[in-house]
Design a protein around this motif. Structure first.
Motif, PDB file in Angstrom:
ATOM      1  N   LEU A   1       0.786  -1.228   0.000  1.00 19.63           N
ATOM      2  CA  LEU A   1       0.000   0.000   0.000  1.00 19.63           C
ATOM      3  C   LEU A   1       0.822   1.286   0.000  1.00 19.63           C
ATOM      4  CD1 LEU A   1      -2.748  -0.914   2.618  1.00 19.63           C
ATOM      5  CD2 LEU A   1      -3.061  -0.607   0.169  1.00 19.63           C
ATOM      6  N   LEU A   2       2.003   1.245   0.588  1.00 14.71           N
ATOM      7  CA  LEU A   2       2.772   2.468   0.790  1.00 14.71           C
ATOM      8  C   LEU A   2       3.704   2.764  -0.368  1.00 14.71           C
ATOM      9  CD1 LEU A   2       3.867   2.018   4.525  1.00 14.71           C
ATOM     10  CD2 LEU A   2       1.824   3.167   3.644  1.00 14.71           C
ATOM     11  N   ASP A   3       4.025   4.026  -0.516  1.00 16.42           N
ATOM     12  CA  ASP A   3       5.056   4.462  -1.447  1.00 16.42           C
ATOM     13  C   ASP A   3       6.339   3.703  -1.101  1.00 16.42           C
ATOM     14  OD1 ASP A   3       7.512   6.188  -1.835  1.00 16.42           O
ATOM     15  OD2 ASP A   3       6.050   7.335  -3.000  1.00 16.42           O
ATOM     16  N   ALA A   4       7.093   3.315  -2.109  1.00 12.35           N
ATOM     17  CA  ALA A   4       8.283   2.480  -1.904  1.00 12.35           C
ATOM     18  C   ALA A   4       9.365   3.162  -1.077  1.00 12.35           C
ATOM     19  CB  ALA A   4       8.860   2.057  -3.256  1.00 12.35           C
ATOM     20  N   THR A   5       9.294   4.477  -0.899  1.00 12.24           N
ATOM     21  CA  THR A   5      10.323   5.180  -0.125  1.00 12.24           C
ATOM     22  C   THR A   5       9.859   5.552   1.281  1.00 12.24           C
ATOM     23  OG1 THR A   5       9.641   7.342  -0.963  1.00 12.24           O
ATOM     24  CG2 THR A   5      11.326   6.155  -2.224  1.00 12.24           C
ATOM     25  N   ARG A   6       8.630   5.259   1.609  1.00 13.82           N
ATOM     26  CA  ARG A   6       8.080   5.642   2.921  1.00 13.82           C
ATOM     27  C   ARG A   6       8.821   4.917   4.036  1.00 13.82           C
ATOM     28  NH1 ARG A   6       1.926   6.366   3.452  1.00 13.82           N
ATOM     29  NH2 ARG A   6       1.649   6.842   5.636  1.00 13.82           N
ATOM     30  N   GLN A   7       9.205   5.642   5.054  1.00  9.32           N
ATOM     31  CA  GLN A   7      10.019   5.090   6.135  1.00  9.32           C
ATOM     32  C   GLN A   7       9.163   4.575   7.292  1.00  9.32           C
ATOM     33  OE1 GLN A   7      13.668   4.803   6.279  1.00  9.32           O
ATOM     34  NE2 GLN A   7      12.979   4.828   4.157  1.00  9.32           N
ATOM     35  N   LEU A   8       9.618   3.452   7.845  1.00  4.63           N
ATOM     36  CA  LEU A   8       8.990   2.841   9.013  1.00  4.63           C
ATOM     37  C   LEU A   8      10.071   2.552  10.036  1.00  4.63           C
ATOM     38  CD1 LEU A   8       7.377   1.747   6.335  1.00  4.63           C
ATOM     39  CD2 LEU A   8       6.265   0.286   7.978  1.00  4.63           C
ATOM     40  N   CYS A   9       9.642   2.271  11.255  1.00  5.21           N
ATOM     41  CA  CYS A   9      10.575   1.857  12.296  1.00  5.21           C
ATOM     42  C   CYS A   9       9.906   0.780  13.143  1.00  5.21           C
ATOM     43  CB  CYS A   9      10.965   3.054  13.170  1.00  5.21           C
ATOM     44  SG  CYS A   9      12.093   2.623  14.526  1.00  5.21           S
ATOM     45  N   VAL A  10      10.616  -0.304  13.358  1.00  7.55           N
ATOM     46  CA  VAL A  10      10.168  -1.354  14.276  1.00  7.55           C
ATOM     47  C   VAL A  10      10.981  -1.168  15.555  1.00  7.55           C
ATOM     48  CG1 VAL A  10      10.084  -3.829  14.746  1.00  7.55           C
ATOM     49  CG2 VAL A  10       9.551  -2.978  12.452  1.00  7.55           C
ATOM     50  N   ALA A  11      10.274  -0.846  16.632  1.00  9.88           N
ATOM     51  CA  ALA A  11      10.916  -0.683  17.943  1.00  9.88           C
ATOM     52  C   ALA A  11      10.478  -1.871  18.780  1.00  9.88           C
ATOM     53  CB  ALA A  11      10.479   0.631  18.582  1.00  9.88           C
ATOM     54  N   ARG A  12      11.453  -2.600  19.301  1.00  7.28           N
ATOM     55  CA  ARG A  12      11.080  -3.796  20.065  1.00  7.28           C
ATOM     56  C   ARG A  12      11.821  -3.865  21.381  1.00  7.28           C
ATOM     57  NH1 ARG A  12      13.070  -8.324  20.288  1.00  7.28           N
ATOM     58  NH2 ARG A  12      15.246  -8.598  19.800  1.00  7.28           N
ATOM     59  N   GLU A  13      11.174  -4.485  22.332  1.00  4.54           N
ATOM     60  CA  GLU A  13      11.743  -4.717  23.650  1.00  4.54           C
ATOM     61  C   GLU A  13      12.246  -3.425  24.302  1.00  4.54           C
ATOM     62  OE1 GLU A  13      12.094  -8.203  25.355  1.00  4.54           O
ATOM     63  OE2 GLU A  13      10.309  -7.707  24.186  1.00  4.54           O
TER      64      GLU A  13
END
Length: 172
Positions: A73-85
């Motif tokens: 669904l998202l633009d190929a350059t859209r940034q995400l972050c997975v924050a864990r623990e």
């Protein structure tokens, strides 16, 4: 560069937002995504359309599926972050596009508590043709959305008006 380590606080979402590197001026906390159906599709379309950082809580077992949905669904350059623990011994912040994160978490599934942050949608500078719009509307994942949501997602992805996309979608 020195990694950012957030100060522990009462909320994992705010700690994750502070250390994610994503914009903090406007954000929306959406909690856990619905597990399936129309409500999930609508929430994913809302996230794809959003110009603000969206914060989700996610299960390690469902993270890869959510990243796969977002990658479609998202633009190929859209940034995400997975924050864990967060605030624990194995605290980790992993940033990248949905496709990059999907590749990483398909290889080594996540463990522990997860906060998933999705940067807001930006505007694209190039001129978008009617053929570009029709091609985006014809994408397999897009066909699963209701017409209005489909138009909204494609319009946001291409940086054009929803009315233009919707008009082309009903002419198709």
């Amino acid at each position: 560069s020195v990694p950012v380590v957030p100060v522990p606080g009462p909320s994992s979402m705010i700690a994750a937002l502070c250390a994610s590197g994503l914009p903090t001026d406007h954000f929306r906390f959406a909690g856990f995504l619905p597990r399936g159906g129309k409500s999930r599709s609508e929430e994913l379309a809302r996230i794809a359309d959003s110009g603000e950082t969206t914060i989700l809580l996610e299960s390690p077992r469902r993270l890869a599926a959510t990243l796969k949905d977002l990658a479609s669904l998202l633009d190929a350059t859209r940034q995400l972050c997975v924050a864990r623990e967060l605030t624990k011994l194995h605290e980790e912040f992993i940033s990248g596009t949905a496709a990059e994160l999907l590749g990483r978490f398909e290889q080594a599934p996540a463990r522990g508590e997860i906060v998933l942050l999705i940067g807001g949608a930006g505007k694209q500078a190039r001129e978008v043709s009617d053929d570009d719009i029709r091609q985006a509307l014809d994408d397999a994942e897009m066909r699963q959305l209701p017409p209005s949501a489909r138009a909204r997602v494609v319009a946001k992805r291409l940086g054009i008006s929803k009315a233009r996309v919707y008009a082309l979608s009903i002419d198709a």
